[in-house]
Scaffold this motif. Structure first.
Motif, mmCIF file in Angstrom:
data_model
loop_
_atom_site.group_PDB
_atom_site.id
_atom_site.type_symbol
_atom_site.label_atom_id
_atom_site.label_comp_id
_atom_site.label_asym_id
_atom_site.label_seq_id
_atom_site.Cartn_x
_atom_site.Cartn_y
_atom_site.Cartn_z
ATOM 1 N N PHE A 101 8.349 -28.470 -4.535
ATOM 2 C CA PHE A 101 8.262 -29.935 -4.613
ATOM 3 C C PHE A 101 9.648 -30.556 -4.686
ATOM 4 O O PHE A 101 9.953 -31.510 -3.967
ATOM 5 N N LEU A 102 10.502 -30.013 -5.530
ATOM 6 C CA LEU A 102 11.840 -30.584 -5.688
ATOM 7 C C LEU A 102 12.678 -30.373 -4.440
ATOM 8 O O LEU A 102 13.467 -31.236 -4.042
ATOM 9 N N GLY A 103 12.497 -29.227 -3.786
ATOM 10 C CA GLY A 103 13.229 -28.983 -2.551
ATOM 11 C C GLY A 103 12.855 -29.979 -1.471
ATOM 12 O O GLY A 103 13.718 -30.466 -0.717
ATOM 13 N N LEU A 104 11.581 -30.320 -1.392
ATOM 14 C CA LEU A 104 11.138 -31.312 -0.418
ATOM 15 C C LEU A 104 11.719 -32.684 -0.738
ATOM 16 O O LEU A 104 12.124 -33.426 0.167
ATOM 17 N N ALA A 105 11.795 -33.033 -2.039
ATOM 18 C CA ALA A 105 12.368 -34.324 -2.433
ATOM 19 C C ALA A 105 13.854 -34.383 -2.097
ATOM 20 O O ALA A 105 14.357 -35.416 -1.633
ATOM 21 N N VAL A 106 14.571 -33.290 -2.325
ATOM 22 C CA VAL A 106 16.010 -33.244 -2.005
ATOM 23 C C VAL A 106 16.223 -33.453 -0.510
ATOM 24 O O VAL A 106 17.131 -34.175 -0.075
ATOM 25 N N GLU A 107 15.362 -32.838 0.294
ATOM 26 C CA GLU A 107 15.503 -32.949 1.748
ATOM 27 C C GLU A 107 15.200 -34.361 2.234
ATOM 28 O O GLU A 107 15.934 -34.925 3.049
ATOM 29 N N ARG A 108 14.124 -34.959 1.728
ATOM 30 C CA ARG A 108 13.718 -36.273 2.235
ATOM 31 C C ARG A 108 14.604 -37.396 1.716
ATOM 32 O O ARG A 108 14.846 -38.383 2.427
ATOM 33 N N LEU A 109 15.076 -37.281 0.476
ATOM 34 C CA LEU A 109 15.890 -38.348 -0.109
ATOM 35 C C LEU A 109 17.383 -38.083 0.020
ATOM 36 O O LEU A 109 18.186 -38.920 -0.373
ATOM 37 N N ALA A 110 17.748 -36.906 0.553
ATOM 38 C CA ALA A 110 19.169 -36.526 0.705
ATOM 39 C C ALA A 110 19.907 -36.641 -0.619
ATOM 40 O O ALA A 110 20.976 -37.258 -0.717
ATOM 41 N N LEU A 111 19.332 -36.051 -1.666
ATOM 42 C CA LEU A 111 19.940 -36.114 -2.992
ATOM 43 C C LEU A 111 21.218 -35.289 -3.044
ATOM 44 O O LEU A 111 21.287 -34.192 -2.475
ATOM 45 N N SER A 112 22.221 -35.802 -3.732
ATOM 46 C CA SER A 112 23.450 -35.040 -3.954
ATOM 47 C C SER A 112 23.199 -33.998 -5.034
ATOM 48 O O SER A 112 22.160 -33.987 -5.704
ATOM 49 N N ALA A 113 24.165 -33.098 -5.221
ATOM 50 C CA ALA A 113 24.027 -32.072 -6.260
ATOM 51 C C ALA A 113 23.913 -32.712 -7.638
ATOM 52 O O ALA A 113 23.133 -32.258 -8.486
ATOM 53 N N ARG A 114 24.687 -33.793 -7.859
ATOM 54 C CA ARG A 114 24.623 -34.468 -9.158
ATOM 55 C C ARG A 114 23.243 -35.119 -9.347
ATOM 56 O O ARG A 114 22.651 -35.033 -10.423
ATOM 57 N N SER A 115 22.724 -35.769 -8.303
ATOM 58 C CA SER A 115 21.403 -36.391 -8.406
ATOM 59 C C SER A 115 20.320 -35.348 -8.646
ATOM 60 O O SER A 115 19.366 -35.579 -9.392
ATOM 61 N N TYR A 116 20.487 -34.187 -8.018
ATOM 62 C CA TYR A 116 19.516 -33.099 -8.197
ATOM 63 C C TYR A 116 19.455 -32.666 -9.661
ATOM 64 O O TYR A 116 18.372 -32.551 -10.252
ATOM 65 N N HIS A 117 20.623 -32.453 -10.254
ATOM 66 C CA HIS A 117 20.658 -32.013 -11.653
ATOM 67 C C HIS A 117 20.185 -33.112 -12.596
ATOM 68 O O HIS A 117 19.521 -32.839 -13.603
ATOM 69 N N ARG A 118 20.493 -34.351 -12.279
ATOM 70 C CA ARG A 118 20.056 -35.445 -13.142
ATOM 71 C C ARG A 118 18.538 -35.639 -13.054
ATOM 72 O O ARG A 118 17.899 -35.996 -14.049
ATOM 73 N N ALA A 119 17.964 -35.419 -11.893
ATOM 74 C CA ALA A 119 16.510 -35.492 -11.777
ATOM 75 C C ALA A 119 15.855 -34.413 -12.641
ATOM 76 O O ALA A 119 14.818 -34.653 -13.278
ATOM 77 N N LEU A 120 16.453 -33.228 -12.695
ATOM 78 C CA LEU A 120 15.935 -32.155 -13.551
ATOM 79 C C LEU A 120 16.031 -32.543 -15.030
ATOM 80 O O LEU A 120 15.109 -32.265 -15.811
ATOM 81 N N LYS A 121 17.136 -33.180 -15.423
ATOM 82 C CA LYS A 121 17.289 -33.600 -16.823
ATOM 83 C C LYS A 121 16.241 -34.646 -17.198
ATOM 84 O O LYS A 121 15.672 -34.603 -18.289
#
Length: 511
Positions: A457-477
């Motif tokens: 699920f998170l991988g699909l969100a990263v791909e569709r929203l083009a999340l940066s590495a920082r945004s990825y980690h902040r979404a996890l937090k």
């Protein structure tokens, strides 16, 4: 004759003891001060001279040499007036103290001999205790503040004459008393309640998540949708200040001269809302010769609210990137580094477009695609990455505006927030951090482990929203905080889904 009295100067949050040495000799009348004094210290010659004479003592018509040691440390402000006057009177044998000689004195003198308050009395008292001073002599208006330091005798005086009589043992002055723990327990929460906000349930939920995990929050919505009203209720759902936090908040306010007359411990979390014309120096601190705390430090332990985020100067917004990551700010002036704490929750708001009505069902937006893109680009990508939660706050419907039933009160939300904080503190015990937003990459990997479904699920969100590495980690937090609020030990897909929803600016405004 030579006389010495101890004073103090502030460098950032720290107090440094300064020995005020006065030598009164025969010769042409002169009054010279050396030891890197600023204009405020040099002007003390006029204040001290008038205060001594108006207190019915004799000012020596001789040569007076004053040295402020150590000589390589800059001294500023009027706090040396009182120790300087005492040293002159002792050097001319008009003051014969019977108290221990290693005491520390600070205070500004008025021309009639009254002793006025000075900033930073709490930090000065802490420094005096570390230096093992037998007692501290402060203005009466600073006595309750300085008395917050346990194990130190603090005496407040209102006039120069009273200080002299006290040091000679001819006047009885009781040491000031202040019990920080009792003051903190007596704290009452009288701020605005969240139940007063009509509708906006998704925004209220985002506010709760931000408070529970120490996350930064950006609200996007048209004018009048309630963004400022929501932000002002953020301190009311945060946990009560601990004693350590309260002392630190009080120290910063004291250094900035923001404590009320006769004030003592600050027991409520600060809420700072600088105007959108504020400069970078106003936000992060600065000044000459020694920098003063800015809004990010004055908001330490509380909330920094920035309304109309896109209207702030670009360099002022970019100056926030460091404090948002490091939780402190270091300023260097004249080769003197000064560090102030800056652990705050950033709450910001902005309109969705220049006219403010993009996506509004009632009013038509008059902005072009280019206008909207230029407007939103005023908040840079790196700064946006550091804002964990971005939520839309739409216009209220007529039914929501006219509804009579009130929403959930602040104290109920605060109970859940406090429970989540306790869970985080137990999990992060010993790491020197206190909430999910401060977790390192290794801690994110350890405490935010995902199931295979969650990873997909998170991988699909990263791909569709083009999340940066920082945004990825902040979404996890953020997902970890949502899981804590629900009492879940693991981060599930529903927690990730809610966290991803809080990235509204990652989506196209015209989608």
């Amino acid at each position: 004759m030579l006389a010495k009295v101890n004073g103090a100067t502030l460098v950032g949050m720290e107090s440094h003891q300064v020995e005020v040495e006065v030598d009164v000799t025969n010769g042409l009348p002169a009054f010279e001060i050396v030891g890197l004094p600023d204009a405020g210290v040099r002007e003390s010659r006029i204040r001290v001279k008038s205060a001594i004479r108006n207190s019915l003592y004799e000012f020596p018509n001789r040569r007076i040499h004053v040295n402020l040691a150590p000589a390589d440390l800059k001294k500023e402000g009027p706090s040396f007036d009182l120790p300087l006057a005492l040293a002159i009177l002792e050097a001319t044998e008009q003051l014969k103290p019977s108290r221990p000689p290693a005491f520390l004195a600070v205070g500004e003198l008025s021309l009639d001999g009254k002793v006025r308050r000075v900033p930073g009395a709490l930090s000065i008292a802490m420094g005096a205790k570390e230096g093992e001073a037998p007692f501290v002599l402060v203005p009466g208006g600073n006595a309750k503040e300085a008395a917050l330091v346990p194990g130190l005798d603090v005496y407040g005086v209102s006039t120069l004459r009273e200080a002299i009589r006290f040091l000679e043992g001819r006047a009885s002055v009781s040491p000031a008393k202040a019990d920080a723990s009792s003051l903190l327990c007596e704290n009452g929460r009288n701020g605005p309640c969240l139940s007063e906000v009509r509708g906006q349930e998704p925004a209220k939920r985002a506010l709760e998540v931000a408070a529970a995990g120490g996350h930064n929050l950006l609200m996007v919505g048209p004018p009048g949708s309630g963004k400022t009203m929501l932000a002002r209720r953020m301190p009311g759902i945060l946990p009560q200040l601990s004693l350590e936090e309260a002392l630190e908040v009080t120290r910063i306010a004291s250094i900035a001269g923001l404590l009320p007359p006769g004030g003592s411990l600050l027991t409520t979390r600060p809420f700072r809302s600088p105007h959108n014309s504020a400069s970078a120096v106003a936000l992060v601190g600065g000044g000459y010769p020694l920098p003063r705390p800015g809004e990010v430090s004055l908001a330490h332990g509380g909330v920094l609210y920035m309304d109309e985020l896109t209207l702030y100067p670009r360099n002022a917004l970019e100056s926030l990137r460091g404090p948002l990551e490091d939780r402190q700010i270091t300023i260097i002036r004249s080769m003197v580094p000064v560090t102030y704490p800056a652990r705050f929750s950033l709450v910001a708001s902005m309109n969705p477009c220049p006219c403010g009505y993009l996506g509004d069902p009632e009013r038509e937006c008059s902005c072009s695609v280019g206008d909207v893109q230029r407007y939103r680009s005023r908040v840079s990508g790196p700064l946006l990455d550091r804002i964990d939660i971005q939520v839309e706050v739409p216009r209220l419907t007529r039914g929501q505006l006219m509804a009579r039933e009130k929403g959930e009160p602040s104290h109920s939300v605060r109970e859940r927030v406090v429970t989540a904080h306790i869970i985080q503190q137990e999990r992060l015990c010993g790491g020197g951090i206190f909430c999910n937003s401060e977790m390192s990459h290794s801690q994110v990997e350890r405490f935010c482990a995902l199931s295979p479904e969650g990873e997909r699920f998170l991988g699909l969100a990263v791909e569709r929203l083009a999340l940066s590495a920082r945004s990825y980690h902040r979404a996890l937090k953020v997902a970890r905080t949502i899981a804590d609020l629900s009492g879940s030990e693991s981060v599930e897909v529903e927690h990730l889904a809610e966290a991803i929803q809080y990235r509204c600016l990652e989506r196209s405004p015209f989608s």
